[in-house]
Design an enzyme around this catalytic site. Structure first.
Site, PDB file in Angstrom:
ATOM      1  N   VAL A 236       0.732  -1.463  -0.197  1.00 51.97           N
ATOM      2  CA  VAL A 236      -0.371   0.166   0.102  1.00 51.97           C
ATOM      3  C   VAL A 236       1.035   1.096   0.268  1.00 51.97           C
ATOM      4  O   VAL A 236       0.728   2.184  -0.080  1.00 51.97           O
ATOM      5  CB  VAL A 236      -0.821   0.436   1.030  1.00 51.97           C
ATOM      6  CG1 VAL A 236      -1.981  -1.286   1.093  1.00 51.97           C
ATOM      7  CG2 VAL A 236       0.018   0.117   2.696  1.00 51.97           C
ATOM      8  N   ARG A 238       4.211   2.290  -2.202  1.00 58.53           N
ATOM      9  CA  ARG A 238       4.833   3.371  -3.971  1.00 58.53           C
ATOM     10  C   ARG A 238       5.339   2.503  -4.532  1.00 58.53           C
ATOM     11  O   ARG A 238       5.491   0.666  -3.937  1.00 58.53           O
ATOM     12  CB  ARG A 238       5.638   3.427  -3.238  1.00 58.53           C
ATOM     13  CG  ARG A 238       6.034   5.445  -2.813  1.00 58.53           C
ATOM     14  CD  ARG A 238       4.577   5.803  -2.723  1.00 58.53           C
ATOM     15  NE  ARG A 238       4.875   6.864  -4.540  1.00 58.53           N
ATOM     16  CZ  ARG A 238       5.183   7.623  -4.654  1.00 58.53           C
ATOM     17  NH1 ARG A 238       5.849   8.592  -3.322  1.00 58.53           N
ATOM     18  NH2 ARG A 238       5.294   8.043  -6.125  1.00 58.53           N
ATOM     19  N   ASP A 262      -2.393  -1.899  -4.181  1.00 52.88           N
ATOM     20  CA  ASP A 262      -3.086  -1.462  -4.458  1.00 52.88           C
ATOM     21  C   ASP A 262      -1.826  -0.138  -5.655  1.00 52.88           C
ATOM     22  O   ASP A 262      -2.383   0.849  -5.695  1.00 52.88           O
ATOM     23  CB  ASP A 262      -3.244  -0.210  -2.626  1.00 52.88           C
ATOM     24  CG  ASP A 262      -3.748   1.420  -2.704  1.00 52.88           C
ATOM     25  OD1 ASP A 262      -4.715   1.018  -3.826  1.00 52.88           O
ATOM     26  OD2 ASP A 262      -3.926   2.005  -2.502  1.00 52.88           O
ATOM     27  N   GLU A 267       1.282   3.697 -13.161  1.00 51.33           N
ATOM     28  CA  GLU A 267       0.080   3.658 -12.779  1.00 51.33           C
ATOM     29  C   GLU A 267      -0.553   4.757 -14.121  1.00 51.33           C
ATOM     30  O   GLU A 267       0.104   5.764 -14.352  1.00 51.33           O
ATOM     31  CB  GLU A 267      -0.262   4.430 -10.954  1.00 51.33           C
ATOM     32  CG  GLU A 267      -0.242   3.344 -10.764  1.00 51.33           C
ATOM     33  CD  GLU A 267       0.054   3.810  -9.183  1.00 51.33           C
ATOM     34  OE1 GLU A 267      -0.626   5.559  -9.208  1.00 51.33           O
ATOM     35  OE2 GLU A 267       0.235   3.374  -8.165  1.00 51.33           O
ATOM     36  N   HIS A 286      -4.703   2.205  -6.251  1.00 47.72           N
ATOM     37  CA  HIS A 286      -4.296   3.373  -5.428  1.00 47.72           C
ATOM     38  C   HIS A 286      -5.675   4.153  -4.509  1.00 47.72           C
ATOM     39  O   HIS A 286      -5.269   5.881  -4.857  1.00 47.72           O
ATOM     40  CB  HIS A 286      -2.655   4.306  -6.821  1.00 47.72           C
ATOM     41  CG  HIS A 286      -2.216   5.092  -5.848  1.00 47.72           C
ATOM     42  ND1 HIS A 286      -1.125   5.191  -6.345  1.00 47.72           N
ATOM     43  CD2 HIS A 286      -2.235   5.588  -4.464  1.00 47.72           C
ATOM     44  CE1 HIS A 286       0.274   6.437  -5.816  1.00 47.72           C
ATOM     45  NE2 HIS A 286      -0.781   6.270  -4.132  1.00 47.72           N
ATOM     46  N   SER A 288      -5.958   3.151  -1.179  1.00 50.30           N
ATOM     47  CA  SER A 288      -6.534   3.369   0.263  1.00 50.30           C
ATOM     48  C   SER A 288      -6.261   3.743   0.920  1.00 50.30           C
ATOM     49  O   SER A 288      -6.684   3.728   1.991  1.00 50.30           O
ATOM     50  CB  SER A 288      -5.049   1.902   0.477  1.00 50.30           C
ATOM     51  OG  SER A 288      -3.381   2.425   0.319  1.00 50.30           O
TER      52      SER A 288
END
Length: 330
Positions: A236, A238, A262, A267, A286, A288
């Site tokens: 959670v 990077r 996550d 991305e 992404h 969380s």
């Protein structure tokens, strides 16, 4: 404070250009605000801005415009990670940085816990069975008695350790330095040199480290090989902390049981990416940290720090520019 003395603060917006909710009202005369989405939008009249509020944590406005912003003294990032706002020039100037540590820690810890519960209780399998209309009872696992290794000793890790400990898990932390005194909710805390030793004991490994020069790519083939084949990786923090090729190899080969992610190195995750089709992977986009009300909480923290800054009081969450994050006291 009179209008003539109000500091100028640039707000680095997300690509949509939407302003942080309630920011103008909450600043309420403490500063003059200017809004940009990238460095090219900074006009000459704003080159004397004294501070930047980085609302888009991926923004590179600060390093891109550092030479033009000769009066810049303070940068506040609406996130824990500040890596996109840093550069050698920014560090050399000694610009003060603060971040939003703590605002999203509980949400991220709950997310990490939900990932572990999902694997323990076979929720991905039952989701697939529901789609296939298959009634297939199986025995599930308990988190009580399971062994959790948390890499990183920040606020998210502390919040997860508290929750995991309450469920009866044993918790080992991996930090930058040894702890002489016990850390609450951790059974023990080891240094980075002992990472492989503790990975070998883990049922679950959670990564919650900031992205720095030291942590980029820190989790690769050797780390996956050190984990038991029944272990689950949770990230959670990077995405670039993990070497993607090593992760894919570990998941394909069964070197680990699975992964809950996550975050990913690039991305958004491309539609054709292999991770989408892996049954032993849980993916979320992404989010969380994105609990209901998180943006308001981010704005409130910035405004509190702005008040402190204008009144000469100590700022919250000062970032160590060499380490790349705001360290906790212990």
């Amino acid at each position: 404070m009179s209008d003539a003395r109000r500091p100028k603060i640039l707000v680095a917006l997300r690509p949509s250009g939407a302003e942080p909710p309630g920011l103008r009202d909450k600043v309420d005369g403490l500063a003059e605000l200017g809004f940009v989405t990238d460095a090219s939008e900074i006009t000459a009249e704003w080159e004397d801005a004294e501070a930047v509020f980085v609302w888009n944590f991926r923004s590179t406005v600060v390093p891109d415009a550092a030479r033009r912003l000769s009066a810049l003294r303070w940068v506040h990032v609406a996130a824990v990670g500040v890596d996109a706002s840093l550069s050698d020039e920014v560090r050399d100037r000694g610009i003060r940085f603060t971040n939003s540590r703590g605002v999203t820690a509980e949400s991220m810890a709950e997310f990490a816990l939900s990932f572990m519960l999902a694997f323990a209780k076979e929720l991905p399998r039952f989701g697939a069975d529901k789609t296939a209309r298959v009634w297939r009872p199986v025995e599930t696992r308990m988190l009580s008695g399971a062994r959790l290794v948390i890499v990183g000793m920040g606020e998210v890790s502390r919040q997860l350790a508290r929750r995991a400990h309450a469920l009866g898990m044993s918790v080992t932390g991996v930090g930058r330095r040894a702890r002489v005194a016990p850390v609450e909710h951790f059974d023990r805390v080891v240094v980075q040199d002992d990472l492989h030793e503790v990975l070998a004991t883990a049922d679950y490994v959670m990564l919650a480290t900031p992205l720095t020069e030291q942590t980029a790519g820190m989790f690769g083939s050797a780390e996956f090989a050190a984990m038991p084949t029944d272990a689950v990786l949770v990230n959670v923090g990077r995405g670039p902390v993990i070497r993607e090729d090593a992760l894919l190899d570990a998941l394909r080969s069964g070197l680990i049981r699975g992964a809950a992610l996550d975050v990913v190195p690039k991305e958004p995750l491309a539609p054709e990416h292999e991770l989408w089709d892996m049954p032993n992977v849980i993916l979320t986009p992404h989010i969380s940290s994105d609990f209901q009300g998180w943006e308001d909480a981010m704005v409130d923290l910035f405004v509190e720090n702005l008040r402190r800054w204008t009144e000469g009081e100590p700022l919250r969450n000062i970032v160590d520019l060499e380490m790349g994050y705001a360290p906790l006291d212990t």
